[in-house]
Structures are given as C-alpha cells and as structure tokens.
Motif scaffolding. Structure first.
Motif, mmCIF file in Angstrom:
data_model
loop_
_atom_site.group_PDB
_atom_site.id
_atom_site.type_symbol
_atom_site.label_atom_id
_atom_site.label_comp_id
_atom_site.label_asym_id
_atom_site.label_seq_id
_atom_site.Cartn_x
_atom_site.Cartn_y
_atom_site.Cartn_z
ATOM 1 N N THR A 46 0.862 -1.184 0.000
ATOM 2 C CA THR A 46 0.000 0.000 0.000
ATOM 3 C C THR A 46 0.899 1.235 0.000
ATOM 4 O O THR A 46 1.980 1.213 0.584
ATOM 5 C CB THR A 46 -0.910 0.069 1.251
ATOM 6 O OG1 THR A 46 -0.101 0.130 2.422
ATOM 7 C CG2 THR A 46 -1.844 -1.115 1.350
ATOM 8 N N LEU A 47 0.450 2.284 -0.654
ATOM 9 C CA LEU A 47 1.207 3.540 -0.665
ATOM 10 C C LEU A 47 0.367 4.717 -0.179
ATOM 11 O O LEU A 47 0.770 5.466 0.697
ATOM 12 C CB LEU A 47 1.735 3.835 -2.075
ATOM 13 C CG LEU A 47 2.998 3.082 -2.510
ATOM 14 C CD1 LEU A 47 3.235 3.242 -4.002
ATOM 15 C CD2 LEU A 47 4.211 3.582 -1.723
ATOM 16 N N CYS A 48 -0.832 4.869 -0.758
ATOM 17 C CA CYS A 48 -1.633 6.050 -0.402
ATOM 18 C C CYS A 48 -2.483 5.799 0.825
ATOM 19 O O CYS A 48 -3.105 6.706 1.358
ATOM 20 C CB CYS A 48 -2.510 6.475 -1.575
ATOM 21 S SG CYS A 48 -3.833 5.336 -1.982
ATOM 22 N N PHE A 49 -2.519 4.550 1.259
ATOM 23 C CA PHE A 49 -3.367 4.183 2.384
ATOM 24 C C PHE A 49 -2.671 4.493 3.699
ATOM 25 O O PHE A 49 -1.541 4.086 3.933
ATOM 26 C CB PHE A 49 -3.682 2.690 2.310
ATOM 27 C CG PHE A 49 -4.497 2.170 3.449
ATOM 28 C CD1 PHE A 49 -5.834 2.483 3.560
ATOM 29 C CD2 PHE A 49 -3.924 1.366 4.422
ATOM 30 C CE1 PHE A 49 -6.592 2.009 4.620
ATOM 31 C CE2 PHE A 49 -4.671 0.886 5.482
ATOM 32 C CZ PHE A 49 -6.009 1.205 5.579
ATOM 33 N N ASN A 57 -7.969 5.615 -2.145
ATOM 34 C CA ASN A 57 -7.628 4.619 -3.176
ATOM 35 C C ASN A 57 -7.177 5.219 -4.514
ATOM 36 O O ASN A 57 -7.749 4.968 -5.551
ATOM 37 C CB ASN A 57 -8.751 3.594 -3.385
ATOM 38 C CG ASN A 57 -10.114 4.192 -3.655
ATOM 39 O OD1 ASN A 57 -10.933 4.356 -2.769
ATOM 40 N ND2 ASN A 57 -10.338 4.556 -4.902
ATOM 41 N N VAL A 58 -6.130 6.013 -4.440
ATOM 42 C CA VAL A 58 -5.644 6.666 -5.656
ATOM 43 C C VAL A 58 -4.341 6.090 -6.212
ATOM 44 O O VAL A 58 -4.063 6.254 -7.386
ATOM 45 C CB VAL A 58 -5.470 8.189 -5.453
ATOM 46 C CG1 VAL A 58 -6.832 8.852 -5.349
ATOM 47 C CG2 VAL A 58 -4.626 8.508 -4.242
ATOM 48 N N CYS A 59 -3.535 5.417 -5.370
ATOM 49 C CA CYS A 59 -2.259 4.944 -5.914
ATOM 50 C C CYS A 59 -2.427 3.661 -6.720
ATOM 51 O O CYS A 59 -1.694 3.408 -7.647
ATOM 52 C CB CYS A 59 -1.214 4.770 -4.811
ATOM 53 S SG CYS A 59 -1.404 3.251 -3.856
ATOM 54 N N ARG A 60 -3.380 2.868 -6.345
ATOM 55 C CA ARG A 60 -3.771 1.631 -7.025
ATOM 56 C C ARG A 60 -2.751 0.509 -6.915
ATOM 57 O O ARG A 60 -2.813 -0.455 -7.671
ATOM 58 C CB ARG A 60 -4.117 1.895 -8.510
ATOM 59 C CG ARG A 60 -4.920 3.139 -8.777
ATOM 60 C CD ARG A 60 -6.226 3.185 -8.071
ATOM 61 N NE ARG A 60 -7.269 2.371 -8.700
ATOM 62 C CZ ARG A 60 -8.533 2.358 -8.285
ATOM 63 N NH1 ARG A 60 -8.895 3.101 -7.256
ATOM 64 N NH2 ARG A 60 -9.420 1.585 -8.881
ATOM 65 N N CYS A 62 -2.531 -1.444 -4.376
ATOM 66 C CA CYS A 62 -3.099 -2.503 -3.538
ATOM 67 C C CYS A 62 -4.161 -3.295 -4.279
ATOM 68 O O CYS A 62 -4.849 -4.103 -3.679
ATOM 69 C CB CYS A 62 -3.711 -1.878 -2.289
ATOM 70 S SG CYS A 62 -5.200 -0.940 -2.666
ATOM 71 N N PRO A 74 -9.484 -1.834 -5.686
ATOM 72 C CA PRO A 74 -8.547 -1.376 -4.656
ATOM 73 C C PRO A 74 -8.889 -2.013 -3.309
ATOM 74 O O PRO A 74 -9.955 -1.753 -2.762
ATOM 75 C CB PRO A 74 -8.771 0.142 -4.618
ATOM 76 C CG PRO A 74 -10.162 0.329 -5.123
ATOM 77 C CD PRO A 74 -10.440 -0.793 -6.088
ATOM 78 N N CYS A 76 -7.714 -1.543 -0.380
ATOM 79 C CA CYS A 76 -7.685 -0.707 0.817
ATOM 80 C C CYS A 76 -9.023 -0.077 1.119
ATOM 81 O O CYS A 76 -9.288 0.320 2.250
ATOM 82 C CB CYS A 76 -6.626 0.383 0.674
ATOM 83 S SG CYS A 76 -6.964 1.561 -0.649
HETATM 84 S S1 FES Z 1 -3.134 1.753 -1.053
HETATM 85 FE FE1 FES Z 1 -3.323 3.215 -2.665
HETATM 86 S S2 FES Z 1 -5.112 2.497 -3.687
HETATM 87 FE FE2 FES Z 1 -5.041 1.221 -1.963
#
Ligand code: FES
Ligand code: FMN
Ligand code: SF4
Ligand code: SF4
Ligand code: SF4
Lengths: 294, 540
Positions: A46-49, A57-60, A62, A74, A76
């Motif tokens: 996960t990155l944006c979570f 849920n923007v980095c995608r 996950c 996504p 998360c």
């Molecule tokens: S962690 Fe970024 S979309 Fe789920």
C-alpha cells in the motif's frame, strides 16, 4: 446508516467469509478486502493508504482481482462482501502493481519511501525503461519556514496531507490539490509560501506523508549536512506539558556523534493509536520541544 | 430563475453574508471570470473568504478547470479546436503571439471542422449555427423538431407535439411511467448503455431525500455533437424530459450540467426554463400535477472528465472534478450524497418518444458524423442500422478518396477497418468486433488522414484531460503520449517493438487499475490502431 463512503454501517459481531487465493477467511463485517488479505497472511503493498485517514484509493498499488469484476479492485477501500473470491497474485494483479511502481518511480523520487525496493524486486519493476527523457515532477524543495520543508519531487499525490489539513483532522485547509493531470500538485493558494498561507504549523500533514515529501526542518538540515543518523536515534513517549489536553508525544532523540555534541530532539510524532491525538498534535507539541534546543 | 441561483460575487458589499452552500463556488468562479476575463489571486481569495472556504481549496478547484485563466486575458476569447477531427480538417494551433486566442480540445462542432468558438464574457458573440441535420424531417423522431420549431417559443413547442409526454405521464402516474421506461428496454446513450428503467426504479425506491435528476449535457467526447443539436434546437424537450423523470422518480430538483463550450445552448436552455416557469410547467405545482420540480443550469468549465457522472456531481457540489469510487452508485448516493437519476441528453430525448400518447415510435440512435464524408452532421437512424448505411446517408467518402478507417465512439472508442463497416451499430454487434458505439461519434478517415498523427492526438487529449487522481492514468497517459511521440517522429527508444511493448504494458495497467473510464479507455484507440492498422509497422 451509512459511513462516509456510503457503505451501510457494519453489523456488530457479524462476520463475512471470503476466499483469498483459494483460502477461506472470516473477517468482521465492515472489514476491507485489505483486512481480509492480511487475515489470510498475504502481504499487500500500500502507498496512499494511511491508518488515520479515510482511504482515497488513488495509488492503485493494492489492487486485487475480484471474481465478477472487470476492473481490478482497490483492496484498501473496498468492503469485503460475503462470498468474494479475491486473487492477490494473478498475472493481472502482478502486472498492475509492477506498473504502478514503474510509473511512480519513473516520475517521483521514492528514495525515502518504505518498502519500494522490496516491492520492486517482488514485482519486477524497472522504472528506467521509460528512458532518460521521461517527464518527472522534479522541482526545488520549498524551504520557507523553520518548522518543516516540502519537497514535492517526492510527492505521490496520496491526498493524505490535504485530508489531514482539511476535513479529516485539522480543518485549516492551508493546502489542497491544485492543477490537474500530471501537473497536479499539493499547493497553497497561488503557491504562496506557508507563512503567507493559513498554515498553523500543526505538522499533522508531516505525520501522514508516506514519502517524506514533508519533512521536519531539523531532519532536512541534518540530512543536508550529512548528519542524519537513524542508528543513533531513540524514541521516548511523554505527555505534552503545554496545556491540559494530555497529548502523547513521541520524542525522536538523536544522540550526539561525540560526547560534546549532546542529544537533540529531531522530530516529534504521536502514536496513531492514541485516543487523545489520533497521531495529531498542535504547533506547541510538534515543534515547541524542538525549538527549546535550537 | 437566474436570480435565485447562488451568485456570491454579486452580493452587495455590506449585506450580511450567511454561510452559503459550497455549490455556489463554480457559479461564482464563472461570474468573476466572465466579468474580468481571468481570475486574479485577490478575486479568488475574496470568493473563498465570502464562501467561508479555504483559499487553497478555492485555488485548487479553480485550477482544475481549463476554462479559467490565472493571468490577465481579454474577455473576448477565441477558442480554436485542435482536436483530432479539426486537425484532420486543417486546423492550425494558435501561436503564442495571438492574445485572446486559445487552443481547445473538441468543441463539439465537428460538422464545422475546423471549428472555432468566439465568446465575450463567456457568452457567444456569433449567431447559433444552423442545425446540422441533413435528413428530411420525415426521417427523424428524436430530432423531428430540430430546425423546425422556434427554440425560444413554448407555444411553438406545444404546437409541434411538445408537452404531450408530460401530460400523458400525469394521466398514467409515476409507477406506470417507470414501467413504460423499463418495458421500452431503453439503455443509456452516454456511453455505458446501462438499462434506464433499472435506474428509474432504483431511485424511486431509494430511501434518501431529497432526490435529484441530473441531465448530463457535458458532451465532451471528441467527435460528439448530437446532444448540442438537441440542446440548441429543441431546448424545451430537455426541460420536459427532465420534468417527467423528476415526476416519475420523486425528485423535486433537476440539474442541467452543460459544458462551457456550448454558450448558445446554455442561453436557450435558461430561456426555456424561465418560460416553463412562467407557464407553470416548472415550479411548486408542475402542470397541475400536484408535484414540485425546478431546474438549475450549471455550466461546466472545460473538463472532459466532468462528463463522468460522479465527477459531474463533484463539480456541481463545488469540489474538484474528480470521479468518486463506485460503489456507492448514483442511484443510492449521487449528487450531494442523495439518490440521483443521471442521464445523457439523448437518453432523455427518448423518454419523450416512449411516452408519446400516440404510442412510441420505433427506437432510433443519434450519430455525430464528421471527417471525410460529403455531408457531415447529426444523423438519426433506426436501431441496428449498419455503419456502412450510415456512411452512405452522409454521402460517403468524397469522390476519388478511399475509406481508411472509422473512429467509432470518440477518443475512448476504437478505429474500425473498412472491411468491418457492415457492423450494425448496436452495443452487442460492435462489441463482437472489438469496437463500441460509445457516445455515437463517427469520425471518418480517408486515405489522406494521418492515422498515426490522429493516434498521437488522442493520446495528447487523454494526457491533458486526466484529472490526476490515480497513478495508472495520471502517469500512464503521460508515458503513453511520450512513447507515441517518439514513434510518430521516428525516434523510438530501443526498437519499435520495445516501444509497442511499453505501450501495451502501460495500457493494460490503465485499463485494469484506473479509477474511472477515462483511464480505463485511454489506450483503446491506440491499441486498435497498432493491432489492426499496423500504424507503426507492427502487427502482433
Ligand atoms: S493503497 Fe493506494 S489504492 Fe489502496
Ligand atoms: C471520462 C468520461 C466522460 C464521460 N462523458 C460523458 C458525457 O459527456 N456525457 C454523458 O452523457 N455521459 C458521459 N459519460 C458517462 C456518464 O458517466 C454516465 O454513464 C451517463 O451520463 C449516464 O447517462 P445514461 O445512462 O443516459 O447514458 C462519461 C463517462 C466517462 C468515464
Ligand atoms: S502544518 Fe498543519 S496547518 Fe500547516 S499545512 Fe500541515 S496540516 Fe495544514
Ligand atoms: S506531500 Fe506527502 S502526504 Fe501530501 S500528497 Fe504528497 S506524498 Fe501524500
Ligand atoms: S482514471 Fe484518470 S480521470 Fe479517472 S480518476 Fe483516475 S486520474 Fe482521474
């Protein structure tokens, strides 16, 4: 009753049974697909979570395969639903995760972002394949105040700092996403300096930033001098003495390189699980202690 | 109507300003921009302060729209279309030394290619172009009033069958109206072809209140102008259809979201709404049916993504035009988090066809035909008509030229080879050949059209229109355009095959992992051009 994302409120005590890569797992009602993956012992990047901000849920990175869904999902932010068949290691999932890493690493400085190396090996990501002329978000570091710096060359646009500054915690709205597409950035109005903005230096944006794009001035200066030394750092929890709220402060102390140099507080955080702070502080707790030393 | 719409800049100084609704933001930005030609920092800050919003937030919202300028610019503006259709027709991008002239993605006037749009303070300064409907009235159903009625006259609208559907709806009642829509099998014309009746029943059954009806008149898919024809030349039909929808699903408020590049349509719709209010067709008691319904026009601000329904809601609400995660779906939690029925303009036009008291005429489909044909324009054909028959109607490719490809469905669509133009223009049949009807855009390329340049143009469009929210689309559309740029200019990074593989890898991630349809379809046309036309000499 619905939550912020319009999902029905979970039924207390109820559980949901799903399969993750063929294994059956049971999770509490209201759990996410990510929770289900974790329960099944699957490590999901996960990155944006973040644990204190509602998932955007923007980095995608996950994303997982859910049977019956055309696009990847996504994990998360999607709720686990009864009977969901979740695939976390299908060729589509591996490809999407590899590409998210390649796209991000080819455009953003991820050198201070946790796990990126490990995941890049796991998914075979090669960000250099887009060539030396690939567009990046590289730009000068914004050093405009004594508390923290903003290096948007490292920004993956996770939206966590703007949510922390705005609606979800601070309600100051000093920063927001501006522009659009590849030109989108986190910005004050008209890109004015932080001292000219509404910023109150709570530092709650630094707390949630997953890439160190937002960094304590102390850390930034020490890194610039080549004196940043995590191996000499320890953490101590204490209660902030500035007012009666009783916020837990985690003092990050770096021992001096020599006996003469002395110890210094290099940053102050707060436990994300703290019921008083939820990871958030004000300028006094976040930066007051540091100023005593500087 | 216009005086009850929230406008903040117009509030006289000194009057107490109660905290207004956030959805006043976009109208306030337009009002200020129309007045000055650009948005100065202190003007943006004043709007923020007056609305009780963060200055950074207001800057963030304003800067997500291409319509707004942030450095001094004249109120008089010429938009020059530099999209694929107009470029093929010889459009030249404006030079940097031409003040007040800006390049624009598709202006929705492809029948006039190369198209320009002149405005002053946001309003059109040249008369509305004649309706581009080459077919005789006898061949049209949805378009039967276009070019026939006076679009400014409610009486004339009535004299040509207008208001009959509303009266019929009132006689049979909301449940029977919904049943008629469901029984008709009508599917959405905005691109996704979702069964309309299911949405009507879901919104009627939803528990939240108030409920909303939203007309999606953002029509920004390159090559598409059919909705503009209806909006400009039969505006009362849109008002009537929205009213019927509101009556049938229990909504008292409708929003009509029209793209900024359709100022003539906006003027005519505002006039039609005012006339309908005066006549009691809108207001607290619609046509004596005992229900209330009103319509607010909202003007977009230059963002293709705002045609995506959830981004459209965000835009109306005063947030950045960014799509939201589904579920929840609009029927449960749409505009302002309430149950919302959102439809494309053509879908709404079909509501009047279905509720015709004399019985529903057979189903038709609108197509916007542009490019290398003798008679470009908006065509209405029976459902199931083949692409070949449609091209014949439009006069076929000019004498001496050869058909090379048809871009079907706009930038989010795909190129159809000449050997496959016998395909019936239905969702199922086009899907069977790997194409899509999409928005009904039909851009005809003859042997003089540079397909590789067109593909690059499409990639540029997606790069510029990505909202930037999710990584696969925000960065993927950039990497796609970069690779196509190198290929078109004969400077591949490594071999051509490597470039194509790079495109495939990026394309697959955009398709699988993007949040919304913009990213998911951004690679469609490129993939088709490579696989089926070998534009870069690579067939695989
Ligand atoms: S962690 Fe970024 S979309 Fe789920
Ligand atoms: C990027 C994008 C742009 C869209 N643009 C439009 C548009 O301009 N007009 C439209 O009616 N639908 C558009 N749509 C589809 C809408 O999201 C939605 O499906 C439609 O308005 C529903 O109406 P319908 O059921 O009548 O088709 C777009 C979708 C996407 C993903
Ligand atoms: S320090 Fe606090 S007020 Fe300033 S930008 Fe960060 S979150 Fe907002
Ligand atoms: S600065 Fe950090 S927290 Fe803010 S959007 Fe960028 S990566 Fe996320
Ligand atoms: S796919 Fe593109 S347009 Fe859609 S949400 Fe993601 S970045 Fe925005």
């Amino acid at each position: 009753m619905t939550d912020g994302a319009g999902n029905p409120a979970p039924a207390p005590g109820a559980t949901v049974t799903v399969t993750v890569d063929g294994r059956t797992v049971e999770v509490p009602d209201g759990a996410t697909v990510l929770d289900a993956c974790t329960a099944a012992g699957v490590d999901t990047p996960t990155l944006c979570f973040g644990d204190t901000i509602t998932a955007r849920n923007v980095c995608r990175i996950c994303v997982v395969d859910v049977a019956g869904s055309r696009a990847l999902v996504p994990s998360c932010s999607r709720r686990a639903e009864p009977g969901m068949e979740i695939g976390t290691d299908t060729p589509r999932v591996r490809h999407a995760r590899r590409m998210v890493l390649e796209l991000l690493a080819s455009s953003v400085d991820l050198s201070l972002t946790d796990h990126v190396e490990e995941w890049s090996i796991r998914y075979g990501a090669d960000p250099d394949r887009f060539g030396p002329d690939a567009a990046t978000v590289a730009q000068p570091v914004k050093v405009d105040n004594d508390c923290f710096v903003r290096d948007y060359s490292r920004c993956i646009l996770c939206y966590q700092c703007t949510d922390a500054c705005g609606e979800q915690w601070q309600h100051t709205f000093a920063i927001a996403i501006a522009g659009r597409g590849f030109g989108a950035t986190v910005s004050t109005e008209h890109d004015v300096t932080l001292p000219d903005s509404a910023c109150v230096y709570c530092g709650n944006c630094i707390e949630v930033c997953p890439t160190d794009a937002l960094m304590f001035r102390t850390e930034f200066d020490l890194r610039t001098m080549g004196a940043w030394a995590p191996e000499r750092q320890t953490r101590t929890d204490t209660i902030c003495a500035f007012c009666g709220v009783g916020c837990t402060l985690t003092l990050h102390v770096q021992r001096g390189a020599t006996d003469d140099e002395g110890d210094r507080i290099v940053k102050v955080t707060s436990p994300h699980g703290s019921s008083v702070t939820g990871g958030n502080l004000c300028i006094k707790g976040r930066f007051g202690a540091g100023h005593v030393h500087s | 109507m216009s005086d009850v719409r929230p406008t903040l800049v117009g509030v006289p100084v000194g009057l107490p300003v109660t905290r207004p609704r956030r959805d006043a933001l976009l109208p306030a930005l337009h009002e200020a921009h129309d007045a000055a030609g650009w948005l100065a920092p202190e003007v943006l800050d004043a709007i923020a302060d007056r609305l009780g919003l963060g200055r950074a937030e207001v800057f963030g919202v304003a800067s997500s729209y291409a319509s707004f300028a942030f450095t001094p610019r004249s109120r008089r503006l010429r938009r020059v279309c530099t999209d694929v259709m107009c470029t093929a027709a010889g459009a030249v991008p404006p030079g940097a030394d031409e003040p007040g002239v800006v390049a624009s993605p598709c202006l929705g006037r492809c029948e006039q290619a190369p198209a320009v749009l002149d405005t002053e303070g946001g309003r059109a300064v040249v008369p509305v172009a004649p309706a581009p409907v080459p077919q005789p009235v006898s061949a049209r159903t949805l378009l039967r009033r276009v070019g026939v009625v006076d679009p400014a006259s409610l009486d004339d609208y009535r004299a040509h069958g207008g208001c009959a559907a509303l009266a019929h709806a009132g006689r049979i009642g909301p449940a029977a109206v919904r049943a008629a829509i469901t029984a008709s099998g009508l599917t959405g014309r905005g691109g996704a072809a979702f069964p309309a009746g299911r949405k009507w029943e879901a919104v009627a059954a939803a528990s939240g209140a108030p409920k909303y009806v939203v007309a999606n008149a953002d029509e920004s898919e390159p090559g598409t102008f059919k909705d503009r024809v209806v909006l400009e030349h039969d505006p009362f039909a849109v008002v009537e259809a929205m009213t019927v929808a509101g009556y049938a699903v229990g909504a008292e408020v409708g929003y009509l979201y029209v793209r900024d590049e359709y100022p003539e349509a906006i003027a005519r719709l505002e006039h039609a709404i005012a006339a309908a209010e005066t006549a009691g067709l809108l207001g607290p008691d619609v046509a004596g049916l005992g229900v209330a319904f009103r319509i607010e026009v909202r003007r977009g601000a230059g963002a293709y993504v705002c045609g995506e329904e959830t981004a459209l809601f965000a835009s109306i609400e005063g947030f950045r035009g960014e799509p939201r995660t589904k579920p929840p779906y609009p029927v449960d939690a749409g505009l302002f988090g309430r149950p919302t029925l959102v439809h494309n303009v053509e879908t709404l036009a079909n509501v009047l066809r279905i509720l015709d008291p004399d019985g529903a005429a057979p189903e038709t489909k609108l197509f916007s035909v542009s490019g290398a044909v003798d008679r470009p324009g908006c065509y209405e054909v029976p459902m199931g008509t083949t692409l070949a028959a449609l091209l014949d109607l439009a006069g076929g490719v000019p004498v001496g030229r050869r058909l090379q490809a048809v871009l079907l469905g706009g930038a989010a669509g795909t190129f159809v080879p000449p050997g496959e133009i016998d395909v019936p223009l239905t969702v199922e049949a086009t899907r069977a050949i790997g194409a899509t009807v999409g928005s009904g855009a039909v851009f005809v390329c003859d042997d003089t059209t540079d397909l590789a340049a067109a593909v690059l143009g499409i990639a540029t469009f997606f790069r510029e229109e990505s909202c930037g929210q999710c990584v696969p689309c925000r960065v993927g559309t950039v990497r796609q355009e970069e690779a196509l740029h190198r290929l078109v200019h004969g400077r591949p990074l490594g071999s051509v095959a490597e470039e194509v593989q790079r495109l495939r890898d990026v394309g697959a991630a955009m398709r699988d992992a993007s949040i919304c349809g913009l990213g998911q379809f951004a690679w469609n046309a490129v993939e088709g051009a490579i696989d089926r036309f070998g534009v870069f000499g690579e067939r695989s």
